[in-house]
Structures are given as structure tokens and as C-alpha cells.
Scaffold this motif. Structure first.
Motif, PDB file in Angstrom:
ATOM      1  N   ALA A  54      61.476 -42.761  -4.352  1.00 31.70           N
ATOM      2  CA  ALA A  54      61.940 -44.060  -4.843  1.00 31.70           C
ATOM      3  C   ALA A  54      61.857 -45.140  -3.772  1.00 31.70           C
ATOM      4  CB  ALA A  54      63.373 -43.944  -5.353  1.00 31.70           C
ATOM      5  N   ASP A  55      62.040 -44.757  -2.510  1.00 36.19           N
ATOM      6  CA  ASP A  55      62.130 -45.741  -1.439  1.00 36.19           C
ATOM      7  C   ASP A  55      60.960 -45.722  -0.462  1.00 36.19           C
ATOM      8  OD1 ASP A  55      62.680 -43.282  -0.358  1.00 36.19           O
ATOM      9  OD2 ASP A  55      64.367 -43.966   0.874  1.00 36.19           O
ATOM     10  N   LYS A  56      59.920 -44.922  -0.740  1.00 37.22           N
ATOM     11  CA  LYS A  56      58.802 -44.864   0.212  1.00 37.22           C
ATOM     12  C   LYS A  56      57.556 -44.264  -0.425  1.00 37.22           C
ATOM     13  CE  LYS A  56      60.446 -40.540   2.335  1.00 37.22           C
ATOM     14  NZ  LYS A  56      61.801 -40.524   1.754  1.00 37.22           N
ATOM     15  N   GLU A  57      56.464 -44.445   0.297  1.00 36.53           N
ATOM     16  CA  GLU A  57      55.174 -43.861  -0.060  1.00 36.53           C
ATOM     17  C   GLU A  57      54.608 -43.237   1.208  1.00 36.53           C
ATOM     18  OE1 GLU A  57      50.796 -45.402  -1.716  1.00 36.53           O
ATOM     19  OE2 GLU A  57      52.585 -46.614  -2.041  1.00 36.53           O
ATOM     20  N   ILE A  58      54.128 -42.008   1.115  1.00 33.60           N
ATOM     21  CA  ILE A  58      53.634 -41.289   2.286  1.00 33.60           C
ATOM     22  C   ILE A  58      52.168 -40.936   2.090  1.00 33.60           C
ATOM     23  CG2 ILE A  58      53.884 -39.216   3.716  1.00 33.60           C
ATOM     24  CD1 ILE A  58      56.848 -39.144   2.808  1.00 33.60           C
ATOM     25  N   TRP A  59      51.352 -41.281   3.084  1.00 36.28           N
ATOM     26  CA  TRP A  59      49.934 -40.924   3.081  1.00 36.28           C
ATOM     27  C   TRP A  59      49.694 -39.851   4.122  1.00 36.28           C
ATOM     28  CZ3 TRP A  59      46.579 -46.011   2.900  1.00 36.28           C
ATOM     29  CH2 TRP A  59      46.888 -46.734   1.737  1.00 36.28           C
ATOM     30  N   ILE A  60      48.861 -38.892   3.766  1.00 38.60           N
ATOM     31  CA  ILE A  60      48.536 -37.796   4.684  1.00 38.60           C
ATOM     32  C   ILE A  60      47.022 -37.730   4.878  1.00 38.60           C
ATOM     33  CG2 ILE A  60      48.631 -35.293   5.035  1.00 38.60           C
ATOM     34  CD1 ILE A  60      51.222 -35.311   3.357  1.00 38.60           C
ATOM     35  N   TYR A  61      46.621 -37.618   6.137  1.00 41.97           N
ATOM     36  CA  TYR A  61      45.225 -37.455   6.518  1.00 41.97           C
ATOM     37  C   TYR A  61      45.079 -36.204   7.367  1.00 41.97           C
ATOM     38  CZ  TYR A  61      44.421 -42.408   5.318  1.00 41.97           C
ATOM     39  OH  TYR A  61      44.321 -43.618   4.676  1.00 41.97           O
ATOM     40  N   ASP A  62      43.898 -35.582   7.276  1.00 39.82           N
ATOM     41  CA  ASP A  62      43.560 -34.530   8.220  1.00 39.82           C
ATOM     42  C   ASP A  62      43.168 -35.196   9.539  1.00 39.82           C
ATOM     43  OD1 ASP A  62      43.881 -32.541   6.266  1.00 39.82           O
ATOM     44  OD2 ASP A  62      41.839 -32.874   5.538  1.00 39.82           O
ATOM     45  N   LYS A  63      43.745 -34.724  10.631  1.00 40.98           N
ATOM     46  CA  LYS A  63      43.407 -35.292  11.934  1.00 40.98           C
ATOM     47  C   LYS A  63      41.953 -34.972  12.273  1.00 40.98           C
ATOM     48  CE  LYS A  63      47.657 -35.741  14.628  1.00 40.98           C
ATOM     49  NZ  LYS A  63      48.334 -35.352  15.886  1.00 40.98           N
ATOM     50  N   LEU A  64      41.268 -35.959  12.811  1.00 47.52           N
ATOM     51  CA  LEU A  64      39.871 -35.780  13.170  1.00 47.52           C
ATOM     52  C   LEU A  64      39.752 -34.725  14.269  1.00 47.52           C
ATOM     53  CD1 LEU A  64      38.904 -39.561  13.219  1.00 47.52           C
ATOM     54  CD2 LEU A  64      38.265 -37.891  11.486  1.00 47.52           C
ATOM     55  N   GLY A  65      38.864 -33.731  14.041  1.00 46.69           N
ATOM     56  CA  GLY A  65      38.637 -32.701  15.037  1.00 46.69           C
ATOM     57  C   GLY A  65      39.807 -31.763  15.242  1.00 46.69           C
ATOM     58  N   SER A  66      40.668 -31.628  14.232  1.00 48.66           N
ATOM     59  CA  SER A  66      41.867 -30.792  14.396  1.00 48.66           C
ATOM     60  C   SER A  66      42.285 -30.234  13.047  1.00 48.66           C
ATOM     61  CB  SER A  66      43.005 -31.623  14.995  1.00 48.66           C
ATOM     62  OG  SER A  66      44.231 -30.933  14.933  1.00 48.66           O
ATOM     63  N   ASN A  67      43.035 -29.135  13.090  1.00 44.02           N
ATOM     64  CA  ASN A  67      43.572 -28.557  11.852  1.00 44.02           C
ATOM     65  C   ASN A  67      44.911 -29.178  11.457  1.00 44.02           C
ATOM     66  OD1 ASN A  67      41.449 -26.726  11.492  1.00 44.02           O
ATOM     67  ND2 ASN A  67      42.387 -25.234  12.891  1.00 44.02           N
ATOM     68  N   SER A  68      45.459 -30.013  12.307  1.00 40.15           N
ATOM     69  CA  SER A  68      46.738 -30.651  12.021  1.00 40.15           C
ATOM     70  C   SER A  68      46.545 -31.898  11.170  1.00 40.15           C
ATOM     71  CB  SER A  68      47.458 -30.998  13.322  1.00 40.15           C
ATOM     72  OG  SER A  68      46.668 -31.852  14.113  1.00 40.15           O
ATOM     73  N   LYS A  69      47.649 -32.501  10.780  1.00 45.80           N
ATOM     74  CA  LYS A  69      47.599 -33.672   9.904  1.00 45.80           C
ATOM     75  C   LYS A  69      48.384 -34.826  10.511  1.00 45.80           C
ATOM     76  CE  LYS A  69      47.190 -30.799   5.740  1.00 45.80           C
ATOM     77  NZ  LYS A  69      45.789 -31.141   5.470  1.00 45.80           N
ATOM     78  N   ILE A  70      48.066 -36.025  10.025  1.00 45.59           N
ATOM     79  CA  ILE A  70      48.801 -37.217  10.430  1.00 45.59           C
ATOM     80  C   ILE A  70      49.299 -37.900   9.166  1.00 45.59           C
ATOM     81  CG2 ILE A  70      46.660 -38.576  10.521  1.00 45.59           C
ATOM     82  CD1 ILE A  70      47.983 -40.311  12.655  1.00 45.59           C
ATOM     83  N   SER A  71      50.520 -38.410   9.208  1.00 42.36           N
ATOM     84  CA  SER A  71      51.070 -39.071   8.021  1.00 42.36           C
ATOM     85  C   SER A  71      51.506 -40.492   8.364  1.00 42.36           C
ATOM     86  CB  SER A  71      52.246 -38.284   7.449  1.00 42.36           C
ATOM     87  OG  SER A  71      53.320 -38.257   8.356  1.00 42.36           O
TER      88      SER A  71
END
Length: 415
Positions: free
Chosen positions: A357-374
Motif C-alpha cells: 500500500a505504501d511502496k513499490e519495489i523493483w528487483i534487478y539481477d546484479k550485473l556479473g553476479s548471482n545476487s540482486k539489487i532492489s
């Protein structure tokens, strides 16, 4: 014999209904909070559903549900449509509360839209309500979801009137080209009041910049007077308009006006402005000061890529991103100037899009990594739009941001 036929028809109807409801991708505790709505921002979406509510009573709403046809020759039978009303983002969405939108509920089928219209009433004691439209592409399983607030802390109120195209389909864009007109309609007899804001907005700061962004010191407002309902209303100037039925209330209808070229780039000067995200400060200042913008831009692109074909590719991709940002995120600002538009332009479409209700979250795969950035965008109450979001900035974004910019500048970023 008549009883047998009715029984068979009832069984067939039940089976068809279950098939339609079964098109909802069921997961454990499916709700608005955990549904990935990334197709809302995809560059390859086939349709684009919206919900535009009109208030018809104290707790009653007409749900206008236009579904834009993006693919050519869109076929109704290729999709399963439904909607649901939920009390919050945690309420489970399942076959018990989903309402199918079948052919008999199709109010209009035009060259550009499928259009549904339903009326709902929210129970007296219910504190919040959200309407959700679900459209599933039965050919490949893609699921398009869109939600709108009916009652929530983030909207002041919902107007009892709406804006429409000439063919009667609700206005479902975030902008209108200068000089075009809309028809305003209501079930009530109304005089509407128009206020014009001739505003230009600053370009947002990068995501790792934590200092406050500059805010306009003065907001100029032009009272354009009133006009009658059901009479086409033109919008002649660049800026944005706020249409109200009652000037003592805060609810209204905002229309952002743009150049004829929008959502595309209008001219070389605008192209220069839009390069701010991937240029150094000195490069951008040199472009802005150049007397021959076209010549300066040609030199800029070739200096970046050292290759004509790469230059052409990066120009096409970058301004395609700008076009999508304008289509998706324009509010009273052009889409590319919003926080979401900035991230979208540079980072591309997110792989994950989740709402609360109070936010929107975007998730990307980190370039050259198995981790993610939001990236988290905080929702802010705003009388002009129910969808105003500001990025929660952090210095931790700097490495990924510069890495994406480097890919753009080398001609390797593509979506």
C-alpha cells in the motif's frame, strides 16, 4: 428431456467458469503483496489493463476497466479476464473472490481496447478497498495485473466524473498531446472547473545522491474557469491541468499535456536534456552550450562508441527506454523525469515488481553476479495523482549505477 438439457448446460457453465478461474496462477497465499507485476513495465507486453474508478455513492464505485491492445489483431479468446476487490494487500486472491469477466460482460471491443465496466459497493465497516484486474494470456501463461485504490490513506477521494476518448472509452493514458480534447462525463449534472499549471520540473538526482532534490519555490496556477459536462474540452498549453467538480474538495482529474512528438523526443534540445543520465557533467554542459545541437550530438555518440553502427544502436535503445519511461511513468512530470523513469531508463525493465500500500519495489539481477539489487519507491499522497512515488536513495547504489552507465556508454546495454 428439458431437465437433462438444463443439467448439461449447468455442468458446462460450471466447467467453463472453473476453467476461467483456474487461469489465475495460484501460489501459496497469492495476494497483491507477493504478485510479481513486472509485465506492467515490460517492453514486450501484449496488452495493458487499467482500472479507473468513478465514485457513484458514498461507498459505491463504477470500475472502468479498459484493456489496451498492444499486439496487433488481439483476440478476446486468447485471454482470460477477471477482477477482485480486496481489503488490503495481504488478502488472499483465489477462486472464492475472483469474478470472471466473460464475453457477456464486455461492454465494448474497439480497435484499441477491450472494455469492461462493473459496479461495486464496499461494506460499511471496511476501512480500505482495492480493485484488481487480472488478465491471463492463455497461450503462454503471462499474467497481467493492475490494481487501483478505492478507499485508502493514499487518496483523498475519487471523482464522480471521468475523462473519455471520442469513442467513449475512458482516458487510460498518463498524458495527452497539446491541442487534443477529452470528453468529460458523469451520471450527475455537473459544472467542472479547470486549473492550469504551466510547470517545468527539474531532472531527478542520481539514486546514490541522498541530499534533498530542489523543489519549485513558486507554483503558478491559472484559473481557466468552468465548463459543462459532456462537452469536449481542449487542452492547449504544455503543463498540466487539474479538473474539479467541487473546488472546496481535493479530489479531481489531472491531465498532463505534452508536445505532439511525446512520448518520443521532440527535438535536439530535448535529446540533449535526456542524456543527463549517462553523460559526465562536462559533456552535458558542452552539449547544452553547443550552437549546432545536431552536430554536437553526432560527435558525442561517435566519441563514446568509436563506431557508427554501435552509435546508431545505442541511440535507438536509449531513446526507446525514454519512450517507455514516458508512457509508463508520466504524472505531472514527464515520465523520464520521475524517479521511476530515471531508474527504468538506465537500468532497464525490472525483473521483479512488487507493491504494498505504501511502496513499490523493483528487483534487478546484479550485473556479473548471482545476487540482486532492489530499489524501493515510497508512495506519497498527492492530490494530483494516486501513483506518486519517490525513490528511497542510498549511497550503496553507486557501483551498480556506474556499471550500467558504463555499459550504455560502451554500446553494450540492450533490453
Amino acid at each position: 428431456m428439458m431437465i437433462t438439457i438444463k443439467t448439461l448446460n449447468l455442468k458446462l457453465l460450471t466447467a467453463l467458469t472453473l476453467m476461467i478461474l483456474g487461469s489465475w496462477t495460484a501460489t501459496a497465499q497469492s495476494n497483491l503483496k507477493n504478485i510479481n507485476q513486472n509485465l506492467r513495465y515490460s517492453r514486450y507486453s501484449r496488452i495493458s489493463p487499467k482500472i479507473i474508478p468513478i465514485k457513484t455513492g458514498e461507498r459505491s464505485f463504477k470500475l472502468q476497466m479498459p484493456v489496451e491492445k498492444i499486439e496487433e489483431n488481439a483476440n478476446f479468446e486468447d485471454y482470460a479476464f477477471s477482477y477482485v476487490i480486496v481489503k488490503d494487500f495481504n488478502e488472499e486472491i483465489n477462486e472464492k473472490n475472483i469474478v470472471p469477466l466473460t464475453t457477456d460482460k464486455l461492454k465494448s471491443d474497439t480497435d484499441r481496447h477491450f472494455y469492461f465496466e462493473e459496479t461495486v459497493t464496499i461494506p460499511e465497516r471496511q476501512e480500505m478497498a482495492f480493485a484488481v484486474i487480472i488478465c491471463k494470456d492463455t497461450r503462454q501463461g503471462d499474467q497481467y495485473v493492475y490494481h487501483a485504490d478505492l478507499i485508502s490513506p493514499f487518496i483523498t477521494d475519487i471523482p464522480s466524473f471521468g475523462g473519455y476518448y471520442a469513442n467513449g472509452i475512458p482516458f487510460d493514458q498518463n498524458y495527452i498531446n497539446k491541442g487534443e480534447a477529452l470528453l468529460f462525463k458523469s451520471d450527475k449534472t455537473l459544472n467542472l472547473y479547470s486549473y492550469y499549471y504551466p510547470m517545468e520540473f527539474e531532472i531527478p538526482l542520481p539514486p546514490m545522491e541522498t541530499r534533498p532534490a530542489p523543489t519549485p519555490k513558486d507554483i503558478r496556477v491559472v484559473d481557466n474557469g468552468n465548463f459543462l459536462i459532456n462537452v469536449p474540452q481542449p487542452f492547449d498549453d504544455n503543463g498540466y491541468y487539474f479538473i474539479q467538480a467541487d473546488t472546496t474538495e481535493q479530489s479531481g482529474f489531472m491531465v498532463k499535456t505534452t508536445s505532439d512528438a511525446f512520448p518520443n523526443v521532440a527535438d535536439y534540445q530535448e535529446m540533449v536534456d535526456m542524456l543527463v543520465y549517462i553523460s559526465t557533467r562536462s559533456e552535458h554542459e558542452a552539449l547544452r552550450e553547443a550552437s549546432d545541437k545536431k552536430k554536437a550530438l553526432d560527435k558525442y555518440w561517435l566519441n563514446l562508441t568509436k563506431d557508427t553502427e554501435k552509435a546508431q544502436n545505442i541511440i535507438r535503445e536509449y531513446f526507446r527506454q525514454i519512450e517507455f519511461a514516458n508512457i509508463l511513468f508520466t504524472d505531472f512530470k514527464e515520465g523520464w523525469k520521475t524517479d521511476r523513469g530515471m531508474i527504468y531508463t538506465v537500468m532497464g525493465p525490472p525483473t521483479g515488481v512488487f507493491f504494498d500500500a505504501d511502496k513499490e519495489i523493483w528487483i534487478y539481477d546484479k550485473l556479473g553476479s548471482n545476487s540482486k539489487i532492489s530499489f524501493t519507491f515510497a508512495r506519497i499522497k498527492n492530490i494530483f495523482t494516486p501513483n506518486y512515488y519517490k525513490l528511497n536513495r542510498s549511497r550503496s547504489y553507486q557501483p551498480e549505477w556506474f556499471q550500467s552507465i558504463t555499459l550504455w556508454r560502451s554500446g553494450k546495454m540492450a533490453f
